[in-house]
Motif scaffolding. Structure first.
Motif, short mmCIF file in Angstrom:
data_model
loop_
_atom_site.label_atom_id
_atom_site.label_comp_id
_atom_site.label_asym_id
_atom_site.label_seq_id
_atom_site.Cartn_x
_atom_site.Cartn_y
_atom_site.Cartn_z
N MET A 145 0.83 -1.21 0.00
CA MET A 145 0.00 0.00 0.00
C MET A 145 0.87 1.25 0.00
N GLN A 146 0.47 2.20 -0.84
CA GLN A 146 1.08 3.54 -0.84
C GLN A 146 -0.04 4.54 -0.54
N LEU A 147 0.01 5.13 0.64
CA LEU A 147 -1.01 6.09 1.07
C LEU A 147 -0.46 7.50 0.90
N SER A 148 -1.24 8.37 0.23
CA SER A 148 -0.78 9.74 -0.05
C SER A 148 -1.89 10.72 0.29
N PRO A 149 -1.58 11.82 0.99
CA PRO A 149 -2.59 12.85 1.27
C PRO A 149 -2.80 13.75 0.07
N VAL A 150 -4.01 14.27 -0.07
CA VAL A 150 -4.37 15.18 -1.16
C VAL A 150 -4.85 16.49 -0.55
N ARG A 151 -4.17 17.59 -0.93
CA ARG A 151 -4.55 18.91 -0.44
C ARG A 151 -5.26 19.63 -1.58
#
Length: 825
Positions: free
Chosen positions: A385-391
């Motif tokens: 899993m690659q978890l990335s935040p989105v602003r």
């Protein structure tokens, strides 16, 4: 270079002609008895021409404006101001539009704003210079300079806003929705005729009908883009101007004609800008929708799973999107995932993964980890899993995007490699430990056998203490024999390296596997062995032994402890109707549930705790059996136990019969046979273990002349010194020079002695040693060698005459004593 001025001249003349044509049309629409035009169409032609052909074509504008001024009969001063204003107007508007990086397609709102802003500033320059020339020539009173400037500015501005977009239009590739376009054109024409042709000037009905033109313009812009908006606005404007010029329509005011012109210009300007802005907004929306569709299609089509979650509050997520790959990975439909918390997909036992995920959410940072996801049927799949935040707004995190890549197969491969490395490590350890145990065990057995022989020689008249000592020696012999069997079983089931294939007797393979689990089985169930006739199979003894051992371990784990009288584990061998060898392992445990049975051989599937199994045992067994061309079946009745059936094809060529166990004669019987033969030989013992060499010397010395050495170099030195030997007993594994090196040196220096060599092995620990044992023609005795087998082997070599006969005789003795004591390489 010479062609460029010609082309430029042609373009200038063409633009001038179009400019004059537009001026003709504009003047024809001017009010009667006046040259006042609400919309100056040539200004739009000028701007559009410079944007299409380049600002360098400005002479066309100047030439066209000069011709129009001359035709209207104005003074030279007014004409010069008109030419200068018209030219600067077009050039300035074109430069400003390009400065704002406007696109001629006008597919963005900023392009329409750029066109309107450039046209407004350019028209301001043109109107200012033109009206200033009129005032100076006293054509227009100075008091009317403001109103005249307004009318001039609006006329030029509207001309650029109406005509320039039309010039930007390209030929359509194909007719799109022609019936809708025809209907729109008909309605627009009907409303224009109704508003600007028949009604009495200034009537309320005409004003009311005017509002119908706005939705029609919006329809044209939203339905057909720039083409619809520009053409619709131009059509309405021309109709309004023509009606007003003929004193018809709502914008004609007989008492205040200038006021009517201002209202008309405002109406045309609002209509034109509305159409262009709606067309640009429609183009932007279409581009955004196409981009979103492309993004959604791309996300749906990628092979990796994609999960998009909305941040409801810090640390709390809600799933808003999942692509097909993720749905297939977790075995759920998109409708089941949307609206749920993504943490529900994590396997319940992965507390560490949940904690790392919660920390990443709270800290609003990226996370890369391997997580276990659970499917509706309870199975797990491993995902990277690659978890990335989105602003979204550039500040606060509004969404998280998680990509999942299925690494279950990789994890399975890693687990298999780890299992293989463990087996290899155990095999290496078993070989080393077996060698170290077999050496002292060998001379222990020989010395016990010698002691038993000496004590038994006293007969029944021996004192009671001697008889007690004889009983103790025999018990010690039984214990040593059990140690020998345990070491041999350990080497069989943990043999490292590539699996060796040969004829395997399953009836002989079952007992060692049973002995390994017998101690743990006694507290759970009784063991029943039911051996029947079974063909030999071609395969790896170690791998098939691993399968049997695993099936026995599964059977005992299926039975609870504490009631061995109630339960049993039955091992049955037989031949099925097709001639295949069959081994059945049956238990009376709790059985396998029906929902678990179809997945019993799946990798990583297990119903045991983490301390009892990884879910790879039966999967590996299935793979081993399939590589042998066989089949592993399971049948179970819940509450009554399970039966695993191993089916293997018979070997293409079967041996004449199974090896028979040797008669239980001891060293005394062997010595009597040696004395009867009357053949006393000279034997060379080569073994790095002094006590073992001494024990073999003591065993053989009553009947033979024995020389014992502990180094291969010493043995070769004696042979090189001229000593002759009838038999050479050589250990395979020795430091410095091993048995293989001694054999190869003998091939070069004493080839007649090569056939008299008998190897003694504590277990081949290297691929080279195993290959040598498989190919060498000489007999190989496995440590610990039973005294009777050792004596019989020496006698067989001595009794045979030529070298070939000696080898055959020795091999026959080895075959007769194969059970538990020797093996043929």
């Amino acid at each position: 270079m010479a062609a460029f001025p010609v082309r430029g001249l042609v373009e200038v003349l063409a633009l001038t002609a179009v400019y004059l044509l537009a001026a003709r049309v504009a003047l024809s629409l001017s009010a009667e008895k006046s040259h006042i035009c609400p919309v100056w169409l040539p200004s739009g032609v000028a701007l559009g021409g410079l944007l299409l052909l380049g600002v360098s074509r400005w002479p066309a504008v100047a030439l066209g404006a000069g011709v129009v001024a001359y035709a209207m009969g104005v003074t030279p001063g007014v004409g010069l101001s008109v030419v200068l204003g018209s030219t600067l107007e077009a050039v300035l508007a074109a430069l400003l539009f390009r400065r704002m990086e406007g696109a001629r397609e006008l597919h963005r709102v900023r392009d329409v704003v750029g066109l309107g802003g450039g046209a407004g500033l350019g028209a301001l320059v043109g109107a200012g210079l033109g009206t200033l020339g009129l005032v100076q020539a006293e054509v227009v009173p100075a008091a009317l300079w403001g109103p005249s400037g307004w009318l001039w500015w609006m006329a030029d501005l509207l001309g650029m806003v109406l005509v320039t977009p039309v010039l930007f239009l390209r030929r359509p590739r194909r007719a799109e929705r022609s019936w809708e376009a025809l209907l729109l054109l008909s309605l627009t024409a009907a409303v224009c005729v109704g508003v600007f042709a028949f009604p009495r000037p200034g009537s309320g009905a005409a004003h009311a009908l005017t509002f119908l033109l706005f939705p029609l313009t919006a329809w044209a812009a939203l339905g057909f883009g720039l083409r619809g908006g520009a053409l619709s606005s131009l059509t309405v404007a021309l109709a309004a101007i023509a009606g007003t010029a003929r004193e018809l329509g709502p914008f004609f005011m007989a008492d205040l004609p200038h006021r009517g012109l201002v209202v008309l210009q405002l109406f045309i300007g609002i209509t034109a800008l509305t159409g262009l802005l709606l067309a640009a907004a429609r183009a932007e929306r279409r581009q955004a929708v196409e981009l979103l569709e492309l993004l959604a299609t791309t996300v749906r089509a990628v092979h990796e799973g994609v999960l998009i979650c909305e941040v409801r509050e810090p640390g709390v997520l809600n799933t808003v999107f999942a692509n097909e790959a993720l749905c297939a990975l977790v075995g759920r439909r998109r409708e089941e995932l949307v609206g749920t918390a993504p943490g529900e997909l994590l396997a319940s036992g992965d507390g560490g993964d949940r904690q790392r995920l919660l920390e990443a959410l709270r800290e609003e940072r990226s996370l890369r980890a391997e997580v276990a996801l659970t499917r509706p049927d309870g199975t797990r799949v491993w995902s990277e899993m690659q978890l990335s935040p989105v602003r979204a707004n550039g500040e606060a995190v509004t969404h998280f995007v998680a990509t999942h890549r299925d690494v279950t197969a990789t994890k399975e491969l890693q687990a298999r490699l780890v299992a293989a490395e463990r087996v290899a490590a155990v095999g290496t350890l078993a070989a080393g430990v077996g060698h170290e145990i077999n050496n002292p065990l060998a001379y222990l057995l020989i010395n016990l056998d010698a002691a038993q022989h000496d004590l038994a020689a006293q007969g029944t008249a021996a004192p009671e203490g001697v008889r007690d000592a004889l009983a103790c020696v025999r018990e010690a012999q039984e214990g040593a024999e059990r140690i020998r069997l345990i070491v041999r079983d350990l080497q069989v089931f943990s043999r490292e390296g590539a699996p060796e294939r040969g004829l395997v007797d399953l009836n002989a393979l079952v007992p060692p596997a049973v002995r390994v689990v017998l101690h743990a089985l006694r507290t759970r169930a009784r063991l029943v062995e039911d051996f029947g006739p079974v063909p030999r199979v071609l395969g790896s003894e170690a791998r098939l032994g691993q399968v049997l051992l695993n099936l026995l371990v599964n059977a005992l784990q299926a039975i609870p402890e504490g009631d061995p009288g109630r339960h049993e584990v039955r091992v049955r061998t037989s031949t099925d109707a097709s001639g295949h060898a069959r081994v059945e392992v049956e238990d009376t445990g709790g059985g396998i549930p029906p929902d678990v049975l179809p997945r019993i051989f799946d990798p990583f599937f297990t119903t045991k705790g983490s301390a009892e199994g990884t879910g790879l045992g039966l999967a590996i067994c299935q793979q081993i059996v399939r590589t042998h061309g066989g089949e592993l079946r399971v049948h179970s009745v819940p509450g009554q136990g399970a039966t695993f059936t191993l089916l293997l094809p018979p070997a293409p060529v079967q041996s004449a019969g199974s090896p028979q166990a040797p008669s239980p004669r001891g060293a005394g019987a062997s010595r009597r046979a040696a004395a009867a033969s009357g053949r006393r030989g000279r034997v060379l013992i080569v073994d790095d273990e002094p006590r073992l060499a001494q024990s073999m010397r003591l065993l053989l010395e009553p009947d033979h002349d024995v020389v014992a050495v502990t180094r291969g170099e010493d043995a070769l030195a004696r042979v090189a010194g001229g000593e002759s030997f009838d038999v050479v007993l050589c250990d395979l594994q020795m430091p410095e020079m091993d048995g293989i090196a001694v054999y190869r040196r003998l091939q070069q220096e004493a080839p007649a002695l090569v056939s008299r060599v008998v190897f003694i092995s504590g277990g081949a620990s290297s691929p080279e040693a195993r290959a040598f044992m498989e190919t060498v023609a000489n007999p190989v005795l496995e440590k610990p060698v039973r005294p009777d087998v050792l004596l019989a082997t020496v006698e067989a070599v001595l009794e045979a005459g030529p070298p070939e006969s000696r080898q055959a005789a020795a091999l026959e003795v080895v075959a007769r004593g194969a059970v538990g004591g020797t093996r043929r390489g």
